[in-house]
Design an enzyme around this catalytic site. Structure first.
Site, mmCIF file in Angstrom:
data_model
loop_
_atom_site.group_PDB
_atom_site.id
_atom_site.type_symbol
_atom_site.label_atom_id
_atom_site.label_comp_id
_atom_site.label_asym_id
_atom_site.label_seq_id
_atom_site.Cartn_x
_atom_site.Cartn_y
_atom_site.Cartn_z
ATOM 1 N N GLY A 23 44.867 -47.570 25.038
ATOM 2 C CA GLY A 23 43.568 -48.129 24.618
ATOM 3 C C GLY A 23 43.055 -47.763 23.094
ATOM 4 O O GLY A 23 43.977 -47.378 22.271
ATOM 5 N N TRP A 54 38.199 -54.160 28.414
ATOM 6 C CA TRP A 54 36.875 -54.594 29.259
ATOM 7 C C TRP A 54 35.646 -53.946 28.703
ATOM 8 O O TRP A 54 34.572 -54.381 29.546
ATOM 9 C CB TRP A 54 37.119 -53.861 30.745
ATOM 10 N N GLN A 56 32.133 -54.392 27.390
ATOM 11 C CA GLN A 56 31.365 -55.646 26.945
ATOM 12 C C GLN A 56 30.253 -55.268 25.727
ATOM 13 O O GLN A 56 29.891 -56.091 24.989
ATOM 14 C CB GLN A 56 30.647 -55.928 28.303
ATOM 15 N N GLY A 57 29.950 -53.964 25.678
ATOM 16 C CA GLY A 57 28.812 -53.344 24.801
ATOM 17 C C GLY A 57 29.030 -53.546 23.472
ATOM 18 O O GLY A 57 28.871 -54.828 23.014
ATOM 19 N N GLY A 58 29.499 -52.567 23.053
ATOM 20 C CA GLY A 58 29.961 -52.653 21.409
ATOM 21 C C GLY A 58 30.168 -51.480 20.961
ATOM 22 O O GLY A 58 30.684 -50.538 21.585
ATOM 23 N N GLU A 123 20.357 -51.588 22.636
ATOM 24 C CA GLU A 123 20.626 -51.243 24.136
ATOM 25 C C GLU A 123 19.864 -50.000 24.499
ATOM 26 O O GLU A 123 19.396 -49.222 23.789
ATOM 27 C CB GLU A 123 22.334 -50.595 24.319
ATOM 28 N N HIS A 238 27.541 -47.085 35.911
ATOM 29 C CA HIS A 238 26.831 -47.915 35.300
ATOM 30 C C HIS A 238 25.901 -48.654 36.154
ATOM 31 O O HIS A 238 26.344 -48.976 37.321
ATOM 32 C CB HIS A 238 27.863 -48.921 34.733
ATOM 33 N N ARG A 283 21.275 -44.549 31.319
ATOM 34 C CA ARG A 283 21.843 -45.024 32.321
ATOM 35 C C ARG A 283 21.603 -44.326 33.773
ATOM 36 O O ARG A 283 21.570 -44.791 34.716
ATOM 37 C CB ARG A 283 23.287 -45.046 32.068
ATOM 38 N N HIS A 342 31.632 -45.587 35.943
ATOM 39 C CA HIS A 342 32.081 -46.312 34.790
ATOM 40 C C HIS A 342 32.423 -45.318 33.641
ATOM 41 O O HIS A 342 33.645 -46.039 33.159
ATOM 42 C CB HIS A 342 30.590 -47.079 34.286
ATOM 43 N N GLU A 366 38.060 -40.995 26.336
ATOM 44 C CA GLU A 366 37.554 -40.591 27.631
ATOM 45 C C GLU A 366 38.134 -39.280 28.138
ATOM 46 O O GLU A 366 37.269 -38.500 28.941
ATOM 47 C CB GLU A 366 37.351 -41.691 28.396
ATOM 48 N N ARG A 377 26.307 -39.984 28.707
ATOM 49 C CA ARG A 377 26.657 -40.965 27.648
ATOM 50 C C ARG A 377 25.718 -41.876 27.069
ATOM 51 O O ARG A 377 25.376 -42.587 27.824
ATOM 52 C CB ARG A 377 28.363 -41.590 27.865
ATOM 53 N N SER A 382 31.135 -44.760 23.004
ATOM 54 C CA SER A 382 32.648 -44.158 23.584
ATOM 55 C C SER A 382 33.655 -44.755 22.630
ATOM 56 O O SER A 382 34.502 -43.966 22.364
ATOM 57 C CB SER A 382 33.060 -44.844 25.033
ATOM 58 N N LEU A 383 33.631 -46.156 22.305
ATOM 59 C CA LEU A 383 34.792 -46.485 21.102
ATOM 60 C C LEU A 383 34.487 -45.854 19.962
ATOM 61 O O LEU A 383 35.442 -45.521 19.017
ATOM 62 C CB LEU A 383 34.426 -48.048 21.077
#
Length: 513
Positions: A23, A54, A56-58, A123, A238, A283, A342, A366, A377, A382-383
């Site tokens: 990943g 997968w 979607q956020g950014g 967000e 999530h 969240r 999630h 992760e 988080r 995360s990315l």
């Protein structure tokens, strides 16, 4: 496979590093290690089986004129509910803009505004618009593709599609490589260091947004090697997984709420009314509100009707496609949603260089507990975290002493337990809201399979025992029998301590998995 299958010996040079996982964490680490020789071990062909694609956020990064790394770090700390390390939060936030520039240099097609500047989204729990996206809600896939292309052009990186069966260690316990299985044969790979970038454990739950392979194998691998794991009880659910009976569950990105979507119940009443932060609360807060509404007997929906729904096909094409596949028209129909496992905030305890407590063993992404996420988080961190730690790990590897000869070890059996049964246990007893009775039951039922060698049962057991030991509610860990907060503390556990904790729980009248 047969435990007595012969081993074939592949002995890379003493300078080689093995990275497990393909990943964003694994790919970024492999690239940052260049030109040092790297073997990238992946259970699936490159580009598949990873949660990165997968996402979607950014990527959160303080790029706007009204933003700063200090503000980003403050938001990260606030979401982390007292367990985020302020120094780590600031260091990662400071790295953000440079990482975006690095990806742009690799060809990442980030979304731009009419003037050509990065289009920054908002967000939940962010005080500024700082979410850098690609393809609207396709950031993960596009970042993954960018890194895959860069890896393909890097001759120092070799790819091995194989399943990891165990870590090799020398007489002192330092990691000296790993054992993996490919085409029915066991391979013994020597290395200077091993970097685990194996992702999370969301698929240990019956309701999850994660790929099927996300069952915490890297966590079990590290625990069996003697590593300390930290904050294992903190699993982020999530709040807006699309509830249409699919497994894994498709995700309605949090960015929809940032653009005006609202959570409503079956009577069209606002679910988040009277709750601090409303629809843009952290969240864990939103997930519990939806969980409690469903417990009262009402379904919950994400209302995107009107202008947002009309532009969803171009603004959020991934969600639009997922809705269309399930027969939902978000311009005219609210989207049914519910919480789903999630992201795992806990993991292998690492220092500022990504080094675990086992010499020669590093962790990135992760699977690692870096101190950034704390108990909950912050969205789109995360990315960012994975890419921030990749160069720090690459720099630290250079100073790792070469391990001694590996002590031969038989690879243990893996995943003999009933995974479907484990998923039901985790969903019912180690989910959004927990209590002593359910957690005790989970420990009783998971321990036998974990002792028999099941990685999935062991990982679930580590989460359950840690949750049972934390007698408070904090962030993503919510105990209905302990709703208040105690003084902030991290939980740390080793495999030996997990067995001791499990032994204190009686197995009376409970059938094992």
């Amino acid at each position: 496979m047969n435990a007595h299958s012969p081993l074939s010996f592949t002995l890379p040079g003493s300078d080689r590093v093995i990275v497990v996982g393909a990943g964003v964490a694994g790919l970024a680490t492999a690239l940052r290690l260049s030109p040092r020789p790297v073997t990238l071990v992946t259970a699936s062909p490159l580009g598949s089986g990873t949660a990165t694609g997968w996402a979607q956020g950014g990527i959160a990064a303080a790029m706007a004129e009204d933003d700063a790394a200090t503000l980003h770090a403050a938001d990260t700390e606030a979401a982390g509910a007292g367990l985020t390390d302020p120094a780590v939060a600031l260091r990662v936030a400071q790295a953000g803009p440079g990482l975006i520039d690095w990806l742009v240099g690799l060809g990442a097609p980030f979304d731009r505004d009419a003037a050509g500047a990065l289009a920054l989204g908002l967000e939940a729990a962010h005080s500024r618009r700082r979410i850098v996206r690609a393809g609207g809600d396709s950031t993960g896939r596009m970042v993954l593709d960018t890194l895959l292309k860069a890896v393909a052009l890097t001759p120092s990186i070799e790819i091995l599609v194989a399943n990891v069966r165990g870590l090799l260690q020398d007489e002192s316990g330092a990691v000296a490589g790993l054992i993996c299985e490919r085409d029915g044969a066991l391979l013994r790979l020597a290395a200077r260091s091993v970097v685990l970038a194996t992702g999370g454990l969301g698929s240990l739950y019956a309701s999850t947004t994660n790929p099927r392979g996300a069952i915490g194998r890297g966590l079990a691998l590290a625990a069996r090697a003697g590593a300390t794991l930290r904050d294992m009880e903190f699993v982020q659910f999530h709040p807006t997984a699309i509830s249409v009976g699919l497994d894994p569950m498709p995700l309605a990105t949090e960015a929809l709420r940032g653009e005006g979507a609202r959570l409503i119940d079956a009577d069209s009443e606002p679910v988040m009314a009277g709750i601090a932060g409303g629809d843009l609360a952290p969240r864990d807060v939103v997930a519990r509100a939806i969980f409690q509404a469903r417990r009262r007997g009402t379904e919950v929906f994400l209302d995107c009707r009107g202008a947002l729904g009309a532009r969803m096909a171009t603004r959020f094409p991934t969600v639009a496609g997922l809705c269309a596949a399930s027969g939902i028209d978000p311009q005219r129909q609210p989207i049914p949603v519910r919480p789903a496992a999630h992201y795992h905030m806990g993991g292998i305890e690492v220092d500022g260089s990504g080094a675990s407590t086992v010499p020669g063993l590093f962790a990135c992404g992760e699977v690692a507990s870096t101190g950034l996420h704390g108990a909950n988080r912050l969205a789109s961190n995360s990315l960012l975290e994975a890419m921030a730690f990749a160069p720090w790990i690459a720099e630290a590897v250079a100073s790792v002493p070469a391990p001694g000869p590996a002590v031969m070890a038989e690879p243990s059996r893996r995943d003999e337990a009933d995974l479907a049964g484990i998923r039901r246990i985790m969903e019912a007893d180690v989910g959004v809201v927990r209590d002593a009775e359910g957690l005790t039951d989970a420990v009783r039922r998971l321990a036998p399979a974990a002792r028999q060698g099941s990685d999935s049962a062991l990982t679930g057991l580590m989460v359950a025992t840690s949750a049972l030991s934390r007698l408070e509610s904090r962030g993503a860990h919510w105990r209905s029998d302990h709703p208040d907060q105690a003084p902030a503390r991290h939980s740390e556990v080793t495999l030996a301590e997990v067995w001791r904790m499990a032994e204190t729980v009686s197995a009376d009248a409970v059938a094992p998995v």
